[in-house]
Design a protein around this motif. Structure first.
Motif, PDB file in Angstrom:
ATOM      1  N   ASN A   1       0.840  -1.191   0.000  1.00 30.38           N
ATOM      2  CA  ASN A   1       0.000   0.000   0.000  1.00 30.38           C
ATOM      3  C   ASN A   1       0.878   1.244   0.000  1.00 30.38           C
ATOM      4  O   ASN A   1       1.440   1.612   1.027  1.00 30.38           O
ATOM      5  CB  ASN A   1      -0.914  -0.018   1.226  1.00 30.38           C
ATOM      6  CG  ASN A   1      -1.957   1.071   1.186  1.00 30.38           C
ATOM      7  OD1 ASN A   1      -1.761   2.117   0.581  1.00 30.38           O
ATOM      8  ND2 ASN A   1      -3.074   0.829   1.857  1.00 30.38           N
ATOM      9  N   GLN A   2       0.962   1.906  -1.150  1.00 26.89           N
ATOM     10  CA  GLN A   2       1.841   3.072  -1.252  1.00 26.89           C
ATOM     11  C   GLN A   2       1.336   4.240  -0.414  1.00 26.89           C
ATOM     12  O   GLN A   2       2.131   5.031   0.088  1.00 26.89           O
ATOM     13  CB  GLN A   2       2.016   3.490  -2.699  1.00 26.89           C
ATOM     14  CG  GLN A   2       0.773   4.053  -3.350  1.00 26.89           C
ATOM     15  CD  GLN A   2       1.006   4.453  -4.789  1.00 26.89           C
ATOM     16  OE1 GLN A   2       2.067   4.209  -5.332  1.00 26.89           O
ATOM     17  NE2 GLN A   2       0.017   5.052  -5.397  1.00 26.89           N
ATOM     18  N   TYR A   3       0.034   4.360  -0.214  1.00 29.14           N
ATOM     19  CA  TYR A   3      -0.498   5.453   0.601  1.00 29.14           C
ATOM     20  C   TYR A   3      -0.092   5.285   2.062  1.00 29.14           C
ATOM     21  O   TYR A   3       0.235   6.265   2.733  1.00 29.14           O
ATOM     22  CB  TYR A   3      -2.023   5.529   0.476  1.00 29.14           C
ATOM     23  CG  TYR A   3      -2.482   5.782  -0.939  1.00 29.14           C
ATOM     24  CD1 TYR A   3      -2.153   6.962  -1.589  1.00 29.14           C
ATOM     25  CD2 TYR A   3      -3.215   4.829  -1.628  1.00 29.14           C
ATOM     26  CE1 TYR A   3      -2.560   7.195  -2.896  1.00 29.14           C
ATOM     27  CE2 TYR A   3      -3.627   5.055  -2.928  1.00 29.14           C
ATOM     28  CZ  TYR A   3      -3.289   6.230  -3.559  1.00 29.14           C
ATOM     29  OH  TYR A   3      -3.678   6.450  -4.847  1.00 29.14           O
ATOM     30  N   PHE A   4      -0.125   4.062   2.556  1.00 29.59           N
ATOM     31  CA  PHE A   4       0.310   3.797   3.926  1.00 29.59           C
ATOM     32  C   PHE A   4       1.789   4.137   4.081  1.00 29.59           C
ATOM     33  O   PHE A   4       2.199   4.755   5.063  1.00 29.59           O
ATOM     34  CB  PHE A   4       0.045   2.331   4.296  1.00 29.59           C
ATOM     35  CG  PHE A   4       0.417   1.994   5.710  1.00 29.59           C
ATOM     36  CD1 PHE A   4      -0.411   2.334   6.770  1.00 29.59           C
ATOM     37  CD2 PHE A   4       1.612   1.345   5.989  1.00 29.59           C
ATOM     38  CE1 PHE A   4      -0.065   2.027   8.072  1.00 29.59           C
ATOM     39  CE2 PHE A   4       1.966   1.037   7.292  1.00 29.59           C
ATOM     40  CZ  PHE A   4       1.126   1.381   8.339  1.00 29.59           C
TER      41      PHE A   4
ATOM     42  N   LEU B   1       3.107   7.101   6.464  1.00 27.23           N
ATOM     43  CA  LEU B   1       4.023   6.837   7.570  1.00 27.23           C
ATOM     44  C   LEU B   1       5.282   7.698   7.456  1.00 27.23           C
ATOM     45  O   LEU B   1       5.749   8.260   8.456  1.00 27.23           O
ATOM     46  CB  LEU B   1       4.387   5.351   7.597  1.00 27.23           C
ATOM     47  CG  LEU B   1       5.154   4.861   8.805  1.00 27.23           C
ATOM     48  CD1 LEU B   1       4.352   5.064  10.080  1.00 27.23           C
ATOM     49  CD2 LEU B   1       5.495   3.387   8.648  1.00 27.23           C
ATOM     50  N   LEU B   2       5.822   7.825   6.249  1.00 27.24           N
ATOM     51  CA  LEU B   2       6.992   8.693   6.051  1.00 27.24           C
ATOM     52  C   LEU B   2       6.656  10.148   6.376  1.00 27.24           C
ATOM     53  O   LEU B   2       7.468  10.864   6.976  1.00 27.24           O
ATOM     54  CB  LEU B   2       7.506   8.571   4.618  1.00 27.24           C
ATOM     55  CG  LEU B   2       8.259   7.295   4.280  1.00 27.24           C
ATOM     56  CD1 LEU B   2       8.547   7.218   2.782  1.00 27.24           C
ATOM     57  CD2 LEU B   2       9.546   7.207   5.065  1.00 27.24           C
TER      58      LEU B   2
END
Length: 166
Positions: free
Chosen positions: A146-149, A153-154
């Motif tokens: 999941n790129q959105y997660f 987080l970053l």
């Protein structure tokens, strides 16, 4: 923030990463595995293990037994596979294994390298699962799938770094 405080923060961060790396390598030496901890990525081992379970591996056994849950890697495939030993053949110098996921209809023969009929216990196995921790590895799955997660987080880590530096 002055230079001394910035260097202290940088050294603290480096210490955290170095400590984690040394702990990983020490665990690898104790378990005799280059990857002593793995995360289950699929549902092929249900009901024994679910997606996101963390497995602690041990690779000091002389031979795997039928029924053992092993983690193996195939040449040219980067993801280790967690499955149960279905059948074994051995001689004095090597042991050959056939594996299958508990939730799969057929054995793992189609997953092996082209022309490979069995796994070699010495060269293909990463280790045998000895302990597991349910669902603790799900963060790893979220980060990779999941790129959105991952970006969220970053972003939170960046905001936290900016707010705590003042």
């Amino acid at each position: 923030m002055n230079l001394r405080e910035q260097l202290t923060q940088l050294l603290t961060l480096a210490y955290v990463f170095l400590s984690a790396f040394v702990a990983w390598k020490a665990l690898g030496l104790v378990t005799n595995s280059h990857s002593p901890i793995v995360v289950v990525l699929s549902g092929s081992m249900l009901p024994a293990f679910d997606r996101g379970d963390i497995l602690l591996l041990w690779n000091r056994d002389q031979q795997a037994r039928v029924g053992d849950i092993v983690v193996y890697e195939i040449a040219d495939k980067s993801i280790p596979i967690v499955h149960r030993v279905l059948r074994e053949h051995h001689s004095t110098e090597k042991q050959l294994l056939l594996t299958k996921g508990d939730n799969n209809m057929q054995d793992d023969l189609p997953l092996y390298a082209k022309g490979q009929l069995y796994l070699n216990q010495k060269t293909d196995l990463v280790g045998t699962a000895k302990f597991f921790f349910p669902k603790l590895g799900y963060v790893t799955i979220l980060l990779t799938e999941n790129q959105y997660f991952k970006f969220g987080l970053l972003g939170l880590m960046g905001i936290s770094a900016v707010l705590t530096s003042e």
